[in-house]
Design a protein around this motif. Structure first.
Motif, PDB file in Angstrom:
ATOM      1  N   ARG A  19     -29.468  41.966 -57.818  1.00 47.48           N
ATOM      2  CA  ARG A  19     -30.619  41.359 -56.904  1.00 47.48           C
ATOM      3  C   ARG A  19     -31.383  40.357 -57.578  1.00 47.48           C
ATOM      4  N   ALA A  20     -31.497  40.424 -58.870  1.00 40.95           N
ATOM      5  CA  ALA A  20     -32.290  39.425 -59.603  1.00 40.95           C
ATOM      6  C   ALA A  20     -31.619  37.984 -59.229  1.00 40.95           C
ATOM      7  N   SER A  21     -30.144  37.927 -59.364  1.00 41.87           N
ATOM      8  CA  SER A  21     -29.652  36.725 -59.097  1.00 41.87           C
ATOM      9  C   SER A  21     -29.980  36.229 -57.625  1.00 41.87           C
ATOM     10  N   LEU A  33     -40.721  32.517 -52.410  1.00 43.25           N
ATOM     11  CA  LEU A  33     -41.407  33.213 -53.459  1.00 43.25           C
ATOM     12  C   LEU A  33     -41.308  34.539 -53.459  1.00 43.25           C
ATOM     13  N   LYS A  34     -40.996  35.305 -54.433  1.00 42.78           N
ATOM     14  CA  LYS A  34     -40.684  36.855 -54.570  1.00 42.78           C
ATOM     15  C   LYS A  34     -41.503  37.402 -55.386  1.00 42.78           C
ATOM     16  N   LEU A  35     -42.259  38.400 -55.053  1.00 42.78           N
ATOM     17  CA  LEU A  35     -42.873  39.211 -55.873  1.00 42.78           C
ATOM     18  C   LEU A  35     -42.350  40.769 -56.022  1.00 42.78           C
ATOM     19  N   THR A  36     -42.044  41.068 -57.002  1.00 43.07           N
ATOM     20  CA  THR A  36     -41.086  42.258 -57.596  1.00 43.07           C
ATOM     21  C   THR A  36     -42.094  43.439 -57.745  1.00 43.07           C
ATOM     22  N   CYS A  71     -44.013  45.492 -65.712  1.00 42.34           N
ATOM     23  CA  CYS A  71     -44.780  44.360 -65.481  1.00 42.34           C
ATOM     24  C   CYS A  71     -44.010  43.850 -64.087  1.00 42.34           C
ATOM     25  N   ARG A  72     -44.918  43.297 -62.944  1.00 44.73           N
ATOM     26  CA  ARG A  72     -44.432  42.828 -61.811  1.00 44.73           C
ATOM     27  C   ARG A  72     -43.842  41.364 -62.372  1.00 44.73           C
ATOM     28  N   ALA A  73     -42.934  40.880 -61.318  1.00 43.06           N
ATOM     29  CA  ALA A  73     -42.578  39.456 -61.590  1.00 43.06           C
ATOM     30  C   ALA A  73     -42.712  38.570 -60.528  1.00 43.06           C
ATOM     31  N   ALA A 138     -49.418  49.155 -58.209  1.00 34.23           N
ATOM     32  CA  ALA A 138     -49.164  48.104 -57.047  1.00 34.23           C
ATOM     33  C   ALA A 138     -50.240  48.282 -56.196  1.00 34.23           C
ATOM     34  N   ALA A 139     -50.927  47.023 -55.863  1.00 31.64           N
ATOM     35  CA  ALA A 139     -52.380  47.125 -55.367  1.00 31.64           C
ATOM     36  C   ALA A 139     -51.823  47.646 -53.782  1.00 31.64           C
ATOM     37  N   GLU A 140     -50.757  47.620 -53.223  1.00 29.65           N
ATOM     38  CA  GLU A 140     -50.520  48.240 -51.884  1.00 29.65           C
ATOM     39  C   GLU A 140     -50.530  49.850 -52.020  1.00 29.65           C
TER      40      GLU A 140
END
Length: 260
Positions: A19-21, A33-36, A71-73, A138-140
């Protein structure tokens, strides 16, 4: 890229490697752009390792404090400035309705939030305080938790959503204890810390339920060193603070700090 690293990670981690790849490839090749969600320390280590081999990608990690474990990335093409990127973090402030009930622990808050159906990946670090708790989320999902969370371990609570810059962080407390062990092997120290026989501790270790420095460790004979953090699913975490001299009976003096 992911196939090469498969050789160096536990089989259970290969899905995350893939997934990270994909996230990194999306940023490098397709300018995505990806926010995890929140990643644990081992996942952050893997993501950073993969990103270091991808020159066309930039990442930013944020968990509310410089010392955050979870952390979020955000992953983006290297030309993008991520300094002002919204990491979509919020703080859920929890205060017991009765000031007499402030002896709630990290696990109490965690259990109550997850009991509402939340995924662990939406929850960051938990900061217990004398007057309650601040949880990075997470803000959501912040508004949902604010509406639904009314009890923590049968204690009525009030909640409020705060911006991330109002986070009041707390340092993890360690309850120190000293042990003498036959050897600094993983199975020997873990069995003494959790007061289980070495025979009983072998099963969860070999089943992949033990992590050393957030990496799955299935070898009971692994030698632990000062600074190692060990977790056993269902039992909590501890840190090896010091491995000292031998006693007259040939046992190692070990100082342990259990996270409370």
């Amino acid at each position: 890229m992911s196939k090469n690293i498969h050789e160096h990670v536990h089989p259970d981690e290969r899905e995350f490697v893939d997934r990270a790849s994909e996230w990194l490839e999306g940023a490098a090749r397709y300018h995505e752009l990806k926010l995890t969600d929140f990643l644990d320390p081992r996942q952050l280590q893997i993501l950073s390792m993969l990103a270091n081999s991808e020159p066309d990608v930039a990442i930013r990690l944020e968990g509310g404090t410089p010392q955050a474990e979870r952390c979020r990335a955000v992953i983006a093409p290297d030309y993008r400035d991520l300094g002002d990127e919204d990491m979509k973090l919020a703080v859920l402030s929890i205060t017991p309705a009765d000031s007499k009930f402030t002896e709630l622990a990290h696990g109490d808050y965690m259990g109550s939030v997850l009991g509402l159906g939340m995924k662990r990946a939406k929850i960051g670090d938990i900061h217990p305080r004398e007057d309650g708790c601040h949880i990075v989320v997470a803000a959501e999902i912040a508004d949902f938790l604010n509406l639904e969370l009314r009890q923590v371990h049968r204690v009525s609570v009030f909640t409020e959503v705060l911006p991330i810059n109002e986070l009041s962080a707390s340092e993890s407390e360690l309850a120190e204890t000293e042990l003498t062990v036959a050897s600094p092997r993983l199975d020997g120290i873990v069995s003494d810390v959790y007061r289980m026989s070495r025979a009983k501790i072998l099963a969860p270790i070999k089943a992949g339920r033990c992590r050393v420095n957030w990496k799955v460790e299935e070898d009971p004979s692994k030698t632990l060193r000062a600074g190692d953090t060990v977790s056993l699913q269902g039992f909590g975490r501890f840190r090896v603070l010091e491995i000292g001299d031998l006693t007259k009976k040939g046992r190692y003096r070990v100082r342990i700090g259990k996270f409370v």
